[in-house]
Write a protein that holds these residues in place. Structure first.
Motif, PDB file in Angstrom:
ATOM      1  N   TYR A   1       0.657  -1.095  -0.024  1.00  0.00           N
ATOM      2  CA  TYR A   1       0.282  -0.090  -0.068  1.00  0.00           C
ATOM      3  C   TYR A   1       0.849   1.264  -0.015  1.00  0.00           C
ATOM      4  O   TYR A   1       1.988   1.487   0.623  1.00  0.00           O
ATOM      5  CB  TYR A   1      -0.821  -0.015   1.356  1.00  0.00           C
TER       6      TYR A   1
ATOM      7  N   LEU B   1      -8.637   0.687   8.128  1.00  0.00           N
ATOM      8  CA  LEU B   1      -7.904   0.589   6.685  1.00  0.00           C
ATOM      9  C   LEU B   1      -8.191   2.009   5.960  1.00  0.00           C
ATOM     10  O   LEU B   1      -9.127   2.704   6.087  1.00  0.00           O
ATOM     11  CB  LEU B   1      -8.477  -0.370   5.722  1.00  0.00           C
TER      12      LEU B   1
ATOM     13  N   ASP C   1      -5.024  -1.427  10.102  1.00  0.00           N
ATOM     14  CA  ASP C   1      -3.632  -0.754   9.691  1.00  0.00           C
ATOM     15  C   ASP C   1      -2.778  -0.985  11.072  1.00  0.00           C
ATOM     16  O   ASP C   1      -3.276  -0.203  11.896  1.00  0.00           O
ATOM     17  CB  ASP C   1      -3.828   0.437   9.253  1.00  0.00           C
TER      18      ASP C   1
ATOM     19  N   ARG D   1       4.946  -2.368  10.513  1.00  0.00           N
ATOM     20  CA  ARG D   1       3.495  -2.062   9.855  1.00  0.00           C
ATOM     21  C   ARG D   1       2.943  -2.893   8.787  1.00  0.00           C
ATOM     22  O   ARG D   1       3.547  -3.206   7.959  1.00  0.00           O
ATOM     23  CB  ARG D   1       3.470  -0.602   9.562  1.00  0.00           C
TER      24      ARG D   1
ATOM     25  N   MET E   1      -1.051  -4.009   7.032  1.00  0.00           N
ATOM     26  CA  MET E   1      -2.393  -3.900   6.918  1.00  0.00           C
ATOM     27  C   MET E   1      -3.272  -4.918   6.070  1.00  0.00           C
ATOM     28  O   MET E   1      -2.693  -5.852   5.445  1.00  0.00           O
ATOM     29  CB  MET E   1      -2.863  -2.392   6.520  1.00  0.00           C
TER      30      MET E   1
END
Length: 221
Positions: free
Chosen positions: A40, A99, A169, A197, A199
Motif C-alpha cells: 500500500y 484501513l 492498519d 506495520r 494492514m
C-alpha cells in the motif's frame, strides 16, 4: 539487557534491518515486514509513476493475503559456545487503525525461500497468538517445532513469523524471551522504535499490477 545498535541497508522490495540486542553474547538480526505482494502507498498511481523506481524498491506497507503472507525473519546467533535458550516470542500491538480509503495498492514479485522455523502470528486473536506453523505433508499435516530453542556460536537459529488475519492498519513489536547463564531476559524487535506495520487489503483503494508504475494510466489525481 544491553543496548541495541542498528544498521539498515536496502535490498529489493524491503529495508533489511540488523538489530544487535540482548546479552553481550547474543546477536539478533531482524528484517522489516517483507512480502511478495501487494503493498500500500498513500499516493495515487499517477503520483507514484513520477518516482516509480523508488516505489518498486521500497514496496509500501505490506498486505498479507492467503497466497502471499507477510513475514518477518529473525536470526539468532551466540558469540560463544555457551548455549542461550530462547523460550518464546510475544507480539505487542502498538497501534490499530481503520484501513485507508485513499492511495494505491501495487502488486509485486517474489523470489525463492529457505527452510526456517516458521510461526503463524494470528492478528484475529486477542492477545495476538504466536504458534508453530502447521504444514501439509504427504501423509497429512505436521506442526513445526515450538520453543524453546538453544542458540550458540556454532548453532544459530532462524525464525520466520508469518503475519496472518490482519484486518486493520496495525503496528506491532515482537519480543523474544531467552535465558542466558541462568538469568532470564528479553529482546524487543520494533523496527528501530517505529514498530512493524502491516494492514489488511483496503477494499476502497484501487489495485494495480507492478507494471502500471511504468506506463500511463487514465487515473487522475
Amino acid at each position: 539487557m544491553s543496548g541495541a545498535g542498528v544498521v539498515v541497508w536496502q535490498s529489493g522490495w524491503g529495508w533489511f534491518q540488523e538489530e544487535i540486542a540482548g546479552p553481550p553474547e547474543l546477536k539478533v538480526y531482524a528484517t522489516d515486514a517483507l512480502g511478495c505482494r501487494p503493498g500500500y502507498f498513500g499516493e495515487s498511481i499517477s503520483s507514484l509513476q513520477k518516482h516509480a523506481d523508488e516505489v518498486g524498491a521500497k514496496g509500501g506497507v505490506r498486505i498479507p493475503t492467503a497466497d502471499d503472507p507477510v513475514t518477518i525473519h529473525a536470526t539468532l546467533q551466540g558469540e560463544s559456545g555457551q548455549a542461550i535458550v530462547v523460550t518464546g516470542a510475544e507480539v505487542t500491538v502498538l497501534s490499530s487503525e481503520p484501513l485507508p480509503k485513499t492511495g494505491s495498492v501495487i502488486d509485486g514479485e517474489c523470489g525463492g525461500g529457505i527452510d526456517e522455523r516458521t510461526f503463524d502470528v494470528d492478528f484475529s486473536q486477542s492477545p495476538v497468538t504466536v504458534e508453530p506453523q502447521i504444514r501439509s505433508v504427504a501423509n497429512g499435516t505436521t506442526m513445526g517445532r515450538n520453543f524453546p530453542f538453544k542458540v550458540s556460536s556454532g548453532d544459530p537459529e532462524q525464525f520466520t513469523f508469518d503475519l496472518k488475519n490482519v484486518s486493520r492498519d496495525v503496528s506491532f513489536a515482537i519480543t523474544l524471551k531467552w535465558v542466558s547463564n541462568g538469568e532470564p531476559g528479553s529482546t524487543r524487535l520494533d523496527n528501530g522504535g517505529r514498530g512493524y506495520r502491516v494492514m489488511g487489503l483496503p477494499t476502497k483503494v484501487p489495485r494495480y499490477p507492478l507494471g502500471a508504475l511504468h506506463k500511463e494510466t487514465d487515473n487522475k489525481d
